[in-house]
Design a protein around this motif. Structure first.
Motif: not given
Length: 177
Positions: A29, A64, A69, A72, A75-76
């Motif tokens: 991010a 977003l 969350a 995120r 994605h992480a």
């Protein structure tokens, strides 16, 4: 023989797509400074008050904000997976990739694609947006020092060094030619 007056036809409102580095070569991010979007928007609003401005930074932020969350986190988690298959991505990540494709189509549909690529940092997303716009026959103006980058050279109608050169280009009517 009489000559008929040509009726005045108002100029169509032009649309501008603000391509530019978001993530660049960073991971996760970690984003680049996005203040250039405000500067480009101000330059366009000052010179083209009726312009339609498509800012993917705004679109992404809104998307977003509307998603929890878990986007995120999903994605992480990609960093730890050695093999990725699109069909196996979490649903929110497939939505995110769909949004990417929607943005490249929007770049192609806009009259002018303005690509902000400071220094020599590549941006794969910006390259995809530029290519889509270029293939659609749109004006692609790149603001960058990367004059020898093949993707920039191949997909740009005009390459300018900085914001001042961009405003001069607008003032000279370069975007309406």
């Amino acid at each position: 023989m009489t000559s008929e007056a040509v009726p005045h036809v108002p100029r169509q409102t032009r649309s501008y797509f603000l391509a530019g580095t978001m993530q660049g070569a960073r991971t996760g991010a970690d984003l680049t400074d996005q203040s250039y979007r405000r500067l480009l928007t101000r330059s366009l609003r000052d010179r083209r008050p009726g312009a339609v401005i498509h800012d993917p930074g705004v679109v992404m932020a809104e998307w977003l904000a509307a998603h929890p969350a878990d986007v995120r986190a999903a994605h992480a988690a990609l960093a730890d997976r050695p093999v990725l298959r699109h069909a196996e991505l979490a649903p929110e990540l497939r939505e995110l990739t769909d949004l990417f494709h929607q943005l490249t189509r929007l770049a192609a549909a806009s009259d002018v694609c303005v690509a902000w690529l400071p220094g020599h940092e590549p941006s794969m997303g910006t390259a995809a947006e530029m290519l889509s716009a270029y293939r659609a026959g749109r004006t692609v103006v790149s603001i960058t020092d990367m004059r020898q980058n093949l993707a920039v050279l191949s997909c740009s109608t005009v390459i300018l060094p900085d914001l001042d050169a961009f405003t001069d280009w607008l003032d000279s009517g370069g975007d309406t030619a």
